[in-house]
Design a protein around this motif. Structure first.
Motif, PDB file in Angstrom:
ATOM      1  N   VAL A 126       1.207  -3.027 -16.623  1.00 52.57           N
ATOM      2  CA  VAL A 126       1.539  -4.445 -16.724  1.00 52.57           C
ATOM      3  C   VAL A 126       1.296  -5.033 -15.344  1.00 52.57           C
ATOM      4  O   VAL A 126       1.335  -4.314 -14.338  1.00 52.57           O
ATOM      5  CB  VAL A 126       2.999  -4.696 -17.152  1.00 52.57           C
ATOM      6  CG1 VAL A 126       3.219  -4.321 -18.590  1.00 52.57           C
ATOM      7  CG2 VAL A 126       3.968  -3.957 -16.233  1.00 52.57           C
ATOM      8  N   LEU A 127       1.030  -6.311 -15.290  1.00 53.69           N
ATOM      9  CA  LEU A 127       0.857  -6.971 -13.999  1.00 53.69           C
ATOM     10  C   LEU A 127       2.227  -7.132 -13.360  1.00 53.69           C
ATOM     11  O   LEU A 127       3.205  -7.410 -14.044  1.00 53.69           O
ATOM     12  CB  LEU A 127       0.196  -8.339 -14.190  1.00 53.69           C
ATOM     13  CG  LEU A 127      -1.165  -8.268 -14.878  1.00 53.69           C
ATOM     14  CD1 LEU A 127      -1.648  -9.647 -15.256  1.00 53.69           C
ATOM     15  CD2 LEU A 127      -2.171  -7.571 -13.973  1.00 53.69           C
ATOM     16  N   ALA A 128       2.293  -6.938 -12.053  1.00 56.43           N
ATOM     17  CA  ALA A 128       3.582  -6.960 -11.384  1.00 56.43           C
ATOM     18  C   ALA A 128       3.608  -8.009 -10.291  1.00 56.43           C
ATOM     19  O   ALA A 128       2.584  -8.339  -9.699  1.00 56.43           O
ATOM     20  CB  ALA A 128       3.879  -5.581 -10.789  1.00 56.43           C
ATOM     21  N   GLY A 129       4.815  -8.530 -10.031  1.00 53.16           N
ATOM     22  CA  GLY A 129       4.993  -9.504  -8.966  1.00 53.16           C
ATOM     23  C   GLY A 129       5.164  -8.799  -7.640  1.00 53.16           C
ATOM     24  O   GLY A 129       5.077  -7.587  -7.580  1.00 53.16           O
ATOM     25  N   PRO A 130       5.418  -9.511  -6.530  1.00 56.37           N
ATOM     26  CA  PRO A 130       5.638 -10.951  -6.531  1.00 56.37           C
ATOM     27  C   PRO A 130       4.341 -11.767  -6.481  1.00 56.37           C
ATOM     28  O   PRO A 130       4.353 -12.929  -6.819  1.00 56.37           O
ATOM     29  CB  PRO A 130       6.437 -11.184  -5.246  1.00 56.37           C
ATOM     30  CG  PRO A 130       5.977 -10.086  -4.337  1.00 56.37           C
ATOM     31  CD  PRO A 130       5.672  -8.916  -5.212  1.00 56.37           C
ATOM     32  N   ASP A 131       3.242 -11.166  -6.065  1.00 59.08           N
ATOM     33  CA  ASP A 131       1.993 -11.930  -5.994  1.00 59.08           C
ATOM     34  C   ASP A 131       1.332 -11.982  -7.356  1.00 59.08           C
ATOM     35  O   ASP A 131       0.979 -10.938  -7.907  1.00 59.08           O
ATOM     36  CB  ASP A 131       1.036 -11.294  -4.980  1.00 59.08           C
ATOM     37  CG  ASP A 131       1.511 -11.508  -3.568  1.00 59.08           C
ATOM     38  OD1 ASP A 131       2.026 -12.598  -3.285  1.00 59.08           O
ATOM     39  OD2 ASP A 131       1.386 -10.577  -2.761  1.00 59.08           O
ATOM     40  N   MET A 132       1.151 -13.175  -7.875  1.00 57.48           N
ATOM     41  CA  MET A 132       0.507 -13.292  -9.175  1.00 57.48           C
ATOM     42  C   MET A 132      -0.997 -13.118  -9.003  1.00 57.48           C
ATOM     43  O   MET A 132      -1.540 -13.370  -7.922  1.00 57.48           O
ATOM     44  CB  MET A 132       0.830 -14.647  -9.781  1.00 57.48           C
ATOM     45  CG  MET A 132       2.320 -14.807 -10.052  1.00 57.48           C
ATOM     46  SD  MET A 132       2.783 -16.461 -10.555  1.00 57.48           S
ATOM     47  CE  MET A 132       2.312 -16.436 -12.273  1.00 57.48           C
ATOM     48  N   PRO A 133      -1.696 -12.688 -10.044  1.00 56.84           N
ATOM     49  CA  PRO A 133      -3.151 -12.563  -9.943  1.00 56.84           C
ATOM     50  C   PRO A 133      -3.775 -13.926  -9.675  1.00 56.84           C
ATOM     51  O   PRO A 133      -3.209 -14.955 -10.052  1.00 56.84           O
ATOM     52  CB  PRO A 133      -3.566 -12.041 -11.324  1.00 56.84           C
ATOM     53  CG  PRO A 133      -2.341 -11.704 -12.039  1.00 56.84           C
ATOM     54  CD  PRO A 133      -1.194 -12.358 -11.365  1.00 56.84           C
ATOM     55  N   LYS A 180      -3.085  -7.920  -7.161  1.00 56.30           N
ATOM     56  CA  LYS A 180      -2.533  -7.273  -5.973  1.00 56.30           C
ATOM     57  C   LYS A 180      -1.427  -6.273  -6.285  1.00 56.30           C
ATOM     58  O   LYS A 180      -1.023  -5.518  -5.402  1.00 56.30           O
ATOM     59  CB  LYS A 180      -1.990  -8.334  -5.020  1.00 56.30           C
ATOM     60  CG  LYS A 180      -3.062  -9.211  -4.422  1.00 56.30           C
ATOM     61  CD  LYS A 180      -2.456 -10.201  -3.464  1.00 56.30           C
ATOM     62  CE  LYS A 180      -3.542 -11.080  -2.855  1.00 56.30           C
ATOM     63  NZ  LYS A 180      -2.960 -12.153  -2.041  1.00 56.30           N
ATOM     64  N   ALA A 183       1.979  -2.164 -12.431  1.00 50.07           N
ATOM     65  CA  ALA A 183       2.978  -1.121 -12.682  1.00 50.07           C
ATOM     66  C   ALA A 183       2.556  -0.355 -13.920  1.00 50.07           C
ATOM     67  O   ALA A 183       2.141  -0.966 -14.916  1.00 50.07           O
ATOM     68  CB  ALA A 183       4.353  -1.734 -12.879  1.00 50.07           C
ATOM     69  N   PRO A 202       8.234   0.356 -18.137  1.00 49.42           N
ATOM     70  CA  PRO A 202       7.437   0.085 -16.944  1.00 49.42           C
ATOM     71  C   PRO A 202       7.991   0.795 -15.722  1.00 49.42           C
ATOM     72  O   PRO A 202       9.199   0.860 -15.525  1.00 49.42           O
ATOM     73  CB  PRO A 202       7.523  -1.432 -16.786  1.00 49.42           C
ATOM     74  CG  PRO A 202       8.603  -1.890 -17.686  1.00 49.42           C
ATOM     75  CD  PRO A 202       8.855  -0.843 -18.700  1.00 49.42           C
ATOM     76  N   GLY A 203       7.102   1.334 -14.917  1.00 51.43           N
ATOM     77  CA  GLY A 203       7.500   2.005 -13.690  1.00 51.43           C
ATOM     78  C   GLY A 203       7.592   1.005 -12.547  1.00 51.43           C
ATOM     79  O   GLY A 203       7.517  -0.204 -12.756  1.00 51.43           O
ATOM     80  N   PRO A 204       7.748   1.518 -11.328  1.00 51.23           N
ATOM     81  CA  PRO A 204       7.846   0.612 -10.178  1.00 51.23           C
ATOM     82  C   PRO A 204       6.506  -0.055  -9.886  1.00 51.23           C
ATOM     83  O   PRO A 204       5.449   0.475 -10.237  1.00 51.23           O
ATOM     84  CB  PRO A 204       8.257   1.537  -9.034  1.00 51.23           C
ATOM     85  CG  PRO A 204       7.787   2.882  -9.452  1.00 51.23           C
ATOM     86  CD  PRO A 204       7.874   2.936 -10.942  1.00 51.23           C
ATOM     87  N   ALA A 205       6.560  -1.210  -9.225  1.00 49.62           N
ATOM     88  CA  ALA A 205       5.334  -1.925  -8.857  1.00 49.62           C
ATOM     89  C   ALA A 205       4.557  -1.127  -7.826  1.00 49.62           C
ATOM     90  O   ALA A 205       5.144  -0.488  -6.946  1.00 49.62           O
ATOM     91  CB  ALA A 205       5.676  -3.299  -8.297  1.00 49.62           C
ATOM     92  N   ALA A 207       1.472  -1.614  -5.106  1.00 48.05           N
ATOM     93  CA  ALA A 207       0.568  -2.567  -4.462  1.00 48.05           C
ATOM     94  C   ALA A 207      -0.835  -1.981  -4.382  1.00 48.05           C
ATOM     95  O   ALA A 207      -1.014  -0.760  -4.284  1.00 48.05           O
ATOM     96  CB  ALA A 207       1.075  -2.916  -3.066  1.00 48.05           C
TER      97      ALA A 207
END
Lengths: 337, 178
Positions: A126-133, A180, A183, A202-205, A207
């Motif tokens: 899944v896409l993860a924050g904090p930076d959005m694509p 950027k 997860a 979901p696992g940890p984000a 980078a």
């Protein structure tokens, strides 16, 4: 009056400011795109001619793009609302690997109402924050990504972004998707056996840096006849545009007499609350088709511009259905060729 | 720093989209950079605000006020709407994903002065949206208190007091953190 030290620091603060020239170029191109159709077309032809004569090939990447049949999985097209436009989806195949995750931009589709990116991830993410694509085009303009869907079983991800700006419809677009953080989302179970048994955690984000370029054409939409205006209590609805492309229907309308806040109210029901106002788009078979939408304008003004977006699966009669609690409902027909 | 044009220079002639962008894009961009939560948001806010102004430029009536006041009301409304939209998008994004670890800042790449500005900017970004907007209008866009008041719907005195209160809260925040 003299400024104190903090005020002086604020006045002189060095911040990463958007480039005014680029912002102006974006604004002027967008403003032109929203102009009257025949003017926009004439201007577009003129600009296209000049562009070609000037041989600014970098900015005209669509010359070698072919919108061909693509081997993209039917489920991915369905998730993206692109079943009606499978042969208009551009096969991309750009791959980027970082931090142990391999992302492939499988395909992309753009029309005058939306941009859709089809991504496949190994392993599923899944896409993860904090930076959005972020999504940018060859002119450096950024496009807001307003939604995404991840399938933890297949690794397929669909990202929805706002439509590409003028003159991309003429020149084609060279876009770049940058991600950027992701997860992993390991899932167990089988959707075909029992969807309720599918569990995803979901696992940890993580980078990383995934850069996925694509070159694609932009589907021009067709304007359709406007439905009749409607009134529900204090709210008056006037349709201003109905456009359809291979995969999308977009309806624009003005609402006067009520504010955005009033239309967005929800009646508490012990759960999420019931919306006082709904407006949806239904396809020829009576099923809801998409139903995305929104409004522009200040929340306190009693004059709004709203839009409603749905997927075009087949030709036929599509229905706009609106309800306003306490004031009734209306139905309008759109005939899509 | 950009020198703001006097309102009469624009109000006396026809206000065109080109002129609007040429004269005000730098200050709108700087305002956006100070008020937005990230550089991407700043980009989007500057584009959205100017686009709204350009699309509405024909409706501008000089009899109802200066072009600057008209423009900054649009910019402020855009910032408010953008903040709400971003909040909703971020909430949705976080629901769909989850809280992520903060990225560490790279201090090696920047000179000391730049770091101090970045630090100050970070503190501004932690303030309320209203305080950020007041400070960004006053010090980012370089408006005087009367112009800030016109943009946010306050009279000059009240706007001045609101700016001073925002400055006080920023000072308190800086004192606590250092």
């Amino acid at each position: 009056m003299a400024l104190d030290l903090l005020e002086q620091r604020l006045a002189d603060l060095a911040v990463d400011t958007p480039d005014p020239g680029r912002v102006t170029a974006f604004v002027m191109s967008r403003a032109a795109r929203r102009g009257r159709r025949h003017l926009a077309r004439a201007a577009a032809i003129g600009v296209a001619t000049v562009t070609l004569m000037a041989a600014v090939l970098y900015f005209a990447p669509a010359a070698d793009v072919v919108l061909a049949d693509t081997p993209i999985a039917r489920e991915l097209l369905r998730d993206a609302g692109l079943l009606g436009a499978g042969n208009r989806v551009t096969a991309v195949g750009a791959v980027s690997t970082s931090s142990g995750f391999r992302l492939e931009l499988v395909g992309a589709y753009a029309d005058s109402t939306r941009t859709v990116l089809l991504v496949h991830a190994e392993p599923p993410i899944v896409l993860a924050g904090p930076d959005m694509p972020t999504l940018t085009d060859q002119f450096g303009r950024s496009y807001f990504i307003n939604g995404s869907m991840s399938n933890g079983l297949t690794g397929n991800i669909v990202l929805f972004a706002e439509p590409l700006a003028w003159p991309d419809a003429i020149t084609g677009a060279r876009i770049t998707l940058r991600i950027k953080a992701v997860a992993a989302i390991p899932c167990t179970g089988s959707a075909s056996v029992n969807p309720a048994d599918v569990k995803c955690n979901p696992g940890p984000a993580v980078a990383g840096s995934w850069t996925l370029p694509a070159t694609l054409g932009v589907e021009e939409g067709t304007r359709l006849a406007l439905p009749d205006p409607a009134v529900l209590g204090p709210a008056s609805f006037r349709f201003t545009s109905v456009r359809t492309s291979a995969a999308t229907i977009e309806v624009d309308f003005d609402v006067t007499g009520v504010t955005g806040e009033e239309l967005s109210r929800r009646i508490p029901d012990g759960k999420k609350g019931a919306a006082v106002f709904t407006i949806e788009l239904f396809g020829p078979n009576g099923e809801r088709v998409g139903g995305g939408g929104g409004w522009h304008g200040s929340s306190n003004d009693k004059a709004l511009h709203m839009y409603l977006q749905g997927y075009r699966f087949a030709p036929g009669e599509y229905h706009i259905h609106a309800t306003y609690l306490g004031y009734g409902e209306f139905d309008r027909v759109i005939r899509v060729p | 720093m950009e020198v703001a044009l006097g309102p009469t220079e624009l109000d006396s002639g026809a206000l065109t989209a080109d002129e609007l962008c040429r004269r005000y894009a730098p200050s709108v961009c700087r305002f956006a950079a100070m008020v937005a939560g990230s550089s991407t948001d700043a980009d989007d806010l500057a584009q959205d605000a100017l686009l709204r102004a350009v699309r509405a430029v024909r409706s501008y009536d000089s009899a109802r006020g200066t072009a600057e006041a008209w423009l900054w009301r649009i910019v402020v409304n855009s910032a408010r709407d953008s903040a709400r939209r971003r909040e909703r998008a971020r909430a949705l994004f976080e629901r769909l994903t989850f809280a992520a670890p903060r990225e560490s800042e790279s201090v090696e790449d920047a000179v000391l002065a730049r770091l101090r500005d970045a630090d100050l900017h970070a503190h501004i970004r932690l303030m309320s949206h209203r305080d950020r907007m007041l400070l960004a209008l006053r010090y980012g866009a370089g408006l005087d208190t009367a112009e800030v008041g016109a943009a946010v719907g306050l009279n000059s005195d009240t706007a001045g007091k609101a700016i001073r209160r925002a400055l006080g809260r920023l000072r308190a925040r800086l004192e606590v953190s250092h």
